[in-house]
Design a protein around this motif. Structure first.
Motif, PDB file in Angstrom:
ATOM      1  N   UNK A   1       0.835  -1.210   0.000  1.00  0.00           N
ATOM      2  CA  UNK A   1       0.000   0.000   0.000  1.00  0.00           C
ATOM      3  C   UNK A   1       0.865   1.253   0.000  1.00  0.00           C
ATOM      4  N   UNK A   2       1.963   1.240   0.738  1.00  0.00           N
ATOM      5  CA  UNK A   2       2.877   2.387   0.749  1.00  0.00           C
ATOM      6  C   UNK A   2       3.499   2.604  -0.628  1.00  0.00           C
ATOM      7  N   UNK A   3       3.918   1.522  -1.263  1.00  0.00           N
ATOM      8  CA  UNK A   3       4.490   1.627  -2.609  1.00  0.00           C
ATOM      9  C   UNK A   3       3.464   2.186  -3.585  1.00  0.00           C
ATOM     10  N   UNK A   4       2.227   1.732  -3.485  1.00  0.00           N
ATOM     11  CA  UNK A   4       1.154   2.214  -4.349  1.00  0.00           C
ATOM     12  C   UNK A   4       0.916   3.710  -4.118  1.00  0.00           C
ATOM     13  N   UNK A   5       0.912   4.111  -2.854  1.00  0.00           N
ATOM     14  CA  UNK A   5       0.704   5.524  -2.532  1.00  0.00           C
ATOM     15  C   UNK A   5       1.853   6.371  -3.082  1.00  0.00           C
ATOM     16  N   UNK A   6       3.083   5.879  -2.990  1.00  0.00           N
ATOM     17  CA  UNK A   6       4.236   6.609  -3.519  1.00  0.00           C
ATOM     18  C   UNK A   6       4.114   6.785  -5.032  1.00  0.00           C
ATOM     19  N   UNK A   7       3.639   5.754  -5.729  1.00  0.00           N
ATOM     20  CA  UNK A   7       3.457   5.851  -7.174  1.00  0.00           C
ATOM     21  C   UNK A   7       2.380   6.881  -7.513  1.00  0.00           C
ATOM     22  N   UNK A   8       1.291   6.887  -6.741  1.00  0.00           N
ATOM     23  CA  UNK A   8       0.212   7.850  -6.991  1.00  0.00           C
ATOM     24  C   UNK A   8       0.693   9.270  -6.765  1.00  0.00           C
ATOM     25  N   UNK A   9       1.491   9.489  -5.730  1.00  0.00           N
ATOM     26  CA  UNK A   9       2.031  10.819  -5.459  1.00  0.00           C
ATOM     27  C   UNK A   9       2.934  11.242  -6.608  1.00  0.00           C
ATOM     28  N   UNK A  10       3.717  10.328  -7.115  1.00  0.00           N
ATOM     29  CA  UNK A  10       4.603  10.624  -8.241  1.00  0.00           C
ATOM     30  C   UNK A  10       3.798  11.085  -9.453  1.00  0.00           C
ATOM     31  N   UNK A  11       2.676  10.443  -9.725  1.00  0.00           N
ATOM     32  CA  UNK A  11       1.818  10.828 -10.844  1.00  0.00           C
ATOM     33  C   UNK A  11       1.220  12.213 -10.600  1.00  0.00           C
ATOM     34  N   UNK A  12       0.821  12.486  -9.370  1.00  0.00           N
ATOM     35  CA  UNK A  12       0.222  13.772  -9.045  1.00  0.00           C
ATOM     36  C   UNK A  12       1.210  14.933  -9.146  1.00  0.00           C
ATOM     37  N   UNK A  13       2.497  14.636  -9.080  1.00  0.00           N
ATOM     38  CA  UNK A  13       3.511  15.678  -9.137  1.00  0.00           C
ATOM     39  C   UNK A  13       3.936  16.032 -10.561  1.00  0.00           C
ATOM     40  N   UNK A  14       3.203  15.538 -11.543  1.00  0.00           N
ATOM     41  CA  UNK A  14       3.535  15.870 -12.934  1.00  0.00           C
ATOM     42  C   UNK A  14       3.342  17.362 -13.164  1.00  0.00           C
ATOM     43  N   UNK A  15       4.264  17.929 -13.892  1.00  0.00           N
ATOM     44  CA  UNK A  15       4.214  19.344 -14.219  1.00  0.00           C
ATOM     45  C   UNK A  15       3.151  19.589 -15.291  1.00  0.00           C
ATOM     46  N   UNK A  16       2.767  20.820 -15.461  1.00  0.00           N
ATOM     47  CA  UNK A  16       1.730  21.181 -16.432  1.00  0.00           C
ATOM     48  C   UNK A  16       2.123  20.754 -17.844  1.00  0.00           C
ATOM     49  N   UNK A  17       3.395  20.850 -18.192  1.00  0.00           N
ATOM     50  CA  UNK A  17       3.817  20.484 -19.549  1.00  0.00           C
ATOM     51  C   UNK A  17       4.022  18.978 -19.733  1.00  0.00           C
ATOM     52  N   UNK A  18       3.739  18.202 -18.702  1.00  0.00           N
ATOM     53  CA  UNK A  18       3.810  16.754 -18.829  1.00  0.00           C
ATOM     54  C   UNK A  18       5.108  16.140 -18.353  1.00  0.00           C
ATOM     55  N   UNK A  19       6.055  16.956 -17.979  1.00  0.00           N
ATOM     56  CA  UNK A  19       7.302  16.380 -17.472  1.00  0.00           C
ATOM     57  C   UNK A  19       7.153  16.088 -15.987  1.00  0.00           C
ATOM     58  N   UNK A  20       7.806  15.056 -15.566  1.00  0.00           N
ATOM     59  CA  UNK A  20       7.743  14.697 -14.152  1.00  0.00           C
ATOM     60  C   UNK A  20       8.579  15.656 -13.339  1.00  0.00           C
ATOM     61  N   UNK A  21       8.016  16.088 -12.237  1.00  0.00           N
ATOM     62  CA  UNK A  21       8.766  16.858 -11.263  1.00  0.00           C
ATOM     63  C   UNK A  21       9.113  15.900 -10.139  1.00  0.00           C
ATOM     64  N   UNK A  22      10.342  15.495 -10.067  1.00  0.00           N
ATOM     65  CA  UNK A  22      10.751  14.595  -9.001  1.00  0.00           C
ATOM     66  C   UNK A  22      11.118  15.420  -7.785  1.00  0.00           C
ATOM     67  N   UNK A  23      10.465  15.135  -6.707  1.00  0.00           N
ATOM     68  CA  UNK A  23      10.704  15.844  -5.459  1.00  0.00           C
ATOM     69  C   UNK A  23      11.421  14.887  -4.524  1.00  0.00           C
ATOM     70  N   UNK A  24      12.545  15.348  -3.997  1.00  0.00           N
ATOM     71  CA  UNK A  24      13.306  14.499  -3.085  1.00  0.00           C
ATOM     72  C   UNK A  24      12.463  14.181  -1.858  1.00  0.00           C
ATOM     73  N   UNK A  25      12.548  12.966  -1.418  1.00  0.00           N
ATOM     74  CA  UNK A  25      11.815  12.542  -0.232  1.00  0.00           C
ATOM     75  C   UNK A  25      12.448  11.293   0.326  1.00  0.00           C
ATOM     76  N   UNK A  26      11.965  10.901   1.446  1.00  0.00           N
ATOM     77  CA  UNK A  26      12.496   9.700   2.078  1.00  0.00           C
ATOM     78  C   UNK A  26      11.597   8.518   1.748  1.00  0.00           C
ATOM     79  N   UNK A  27      12.234   7.402   1.463  1.00  0.00           N
ATOM     80  CA  UNK A  27      11.482   6.172   1.198  1.00  0.00           C
ATOM     81  C   UNK A  27      10.889   5.666   2.499  1.00  0.00           C
ATOM     82  N   UNK A  28       9.834   4.889   2.378  1.00  0.00           N
ATOM     83  CA  UNK A  28       9.205   4.293   3.557  1.00  0.00           C
ATOM     84  C   UNK A  28      10.198   3.376   4.246  1.00  0.00           C
ATOM     85  N   UNK A  29      10.156   3.350   5.562  1.00  0.00           N
ATOM     86  CA  UNK A  29      11.042   2.489   6.340  1.00  0.00           C
ATOM     87  C   UNK A  29      10.562   1.052   6.214  1.00  0.00           C
ATOM     88  N   UNK A  30      11.385   0.228   5.604  1.00  0.00           N
ATOM     89  CA  UNK A  30      11.027  -1.180   5.433  1.00  0.00           C
ATOM     90  C   UNK A  30      11.936  -2.083   6.250  1.00  0.00           C
TER      91      UNK A  30
END
Length: 89
Positions: free
Chosen positions: A54-83
Protein backbone atom coordinates in the motif's frame (compact mmCIF):
# COMPACT_ATOMS: atom_id res chain seq x y z
CA UNK A 1 -5.90 -16.31 16.86
CA UNK A 2 -9.54 -16.44 16.05
CA UNK A 3 -10.61 -17.43 12.56
CA UNK A 4 -13.02 -14.48 12.57
CA UNK A 5 -10.18 -12.11 11.63
CA UNK A 6 -10.88 -10.03 8.54
CA UNK A 7 -9.03 -10.75 5.36
CA UNK A 8 -5.93 -8.52 5.28
CA UNK A 9 -7.13 -6.81 2.09
CA UNK A 10 -10.40 -5.82 3.80
CA UNK A 11 -8.62 -3.90 6.55
CA UNK A 12 -7.90 -0.21 6.34
CA UNK A 13 -4.27 0.82 6.52
CA UNK A 14 -4.76 1.98 10.11
CA UNK A 15 -6.50 -1.26 11.13
CA UNK A 16 -3.75 -3.35 9.56
CA UNK A 17 -0.94 -1.36 11.18
CA UNK A 18 -2.68 -1.45 14.58
CA UNK A 19 -3.16 -5.22 14.34
CA UNK A 20 0.47 -5.69 13.31
CA UNK A 21 1.63 -3.62 16.28
CA UNK A 22 -0.47 -5.77 18.62
CA UNK A 23 0.91 -8.97 17.11
CA UNK A 24 4.47 -7.74 17.57
CA UNK A 25 3.82 -6.85 21.21
CA UNK A 26 2.26 -10.28 21.85
CA UNK A 27 5.15 -12.10 20.17
CA UNK A 28 7.70 -10.08 22.12
CA UNK A 29 5.96 -10.89 25.41
CA UNK A 30 6.86 -14.57 25.03
CA UNK A 31 3.62 -15.63 26.74
CA UNK A 32 2.07 -17.34 23.74
CA UNK A 33 1.99 -21.05 22.96
CA UNK A 34 4.10 -22.19 20.00
CA UNK A 35 1.12 -22.77 17.68
CA UNK A 36 -0.38 -19.39 18.52
CA UNK A 37 3.00 -17.71 18.00
CA UNK A 38 3.39 -19.30 14.56
CA UNK A 39 -0.14 -18.32 13.57
CA UNK A 40 0.43 -14.76 14.80
CA UNK A 41 3.76 -14.56 13.00
CA UNK A 42 2.14 -15.70 9.74
CA UNK A 43 -0.63 -13.13 10.09
CA UNK A 44 1.96 -10.47 10.87
CA UNK A 45 3.90 -11.27 7.71
CA UNK A 46 0.69 -10.98 5.67
CA UNK A 47 -0.10 -7.63 7.29
CA UNK A 48 3.44 -6.35 6.75
CA UNK A 49 3.41 -7.31 3.06
CA UNK A 50 0.05 -5.61 2.58
CA UNK A 51 1.17 -2.44 4.35
CA UNK A 52 4.37 -2.24 2.29
CA UNK A 53 2.43 -2.75 -0.96
CA UNK A 54 0.00 0.00 0.00
CA UNK A 55 2.88 2.39 0.75
CA UNK A 56 4.49 1.63 -2.61
CA UNK A 57 1.15 2.21 -4.35
CA UNK A 58 0.70 5.52 -2.53
CA UNK A 59 4.24 6.61 -3.52
CA UNK A 60 3.46 5.85 -7.17
CA UNK A 61 0.21 7.85 -6.99
CA UNK A 62 2.03 10.82 -5.46
CA UNK A 63 4.60 10.62 -8.24
CA UNK A 64 1.82 10.83 -10.84
CA UNK A 65 0.22 13.77 -9.04
CA UNK A 66 3.51 15.68 -9.14
CA UNK A 67 3.54 15.87 -12.93
CA UNK A 68 4.21 19.34 -14.22
CA UNK A 69 1.73 21.18 -16.43
CA UNK A 70 3.82 20.48 -19.55
CA UNK A 71 3.81 16.75 -18.83
CA UNK A 72 7.30 16.38 -17.47
CA UNK A 73 7.74 14.70 -14.15
CA UNK A 74 8.77 16.86 -11.26
CA UNK A 75 10.75 14.60 -9.00
CA UNK A 76 10.70 15.84 -5.46
CA UNK A 77 13.31 14.50 -3.09
CA UNK A 78 11.82 12.54 -0.23
CA UNK A 79 12.50 9.70 2.08
CA UNK A 80 11.48 6.17 1.20
CA UNK A 81 9.21 4.29 3.56
CA UNK A 82 11.04 2.49 6.34
CA UNK A 83 11.03 -1.18 5.43
CA UNK A 84 13.53 -2.31 8.03
CA UNK A 85 10.94 -3.58 10.46
CA UNK A 86 11.08 -7.31 10.98
CA UNK A 87 8.99 -9.72 12.96
CA UNK A 88 11.08 -11.92 15.19
CA UNK A 89 10.72 -14.00 18.28
Amino acid sequence: MATSKKNVDELTYKEASTELELIIRNLESGDMELEESLESYTRGVELLRSLRARLEDAEQKVSVLLKDVDGTDKLVAGEAADTSDRLSF
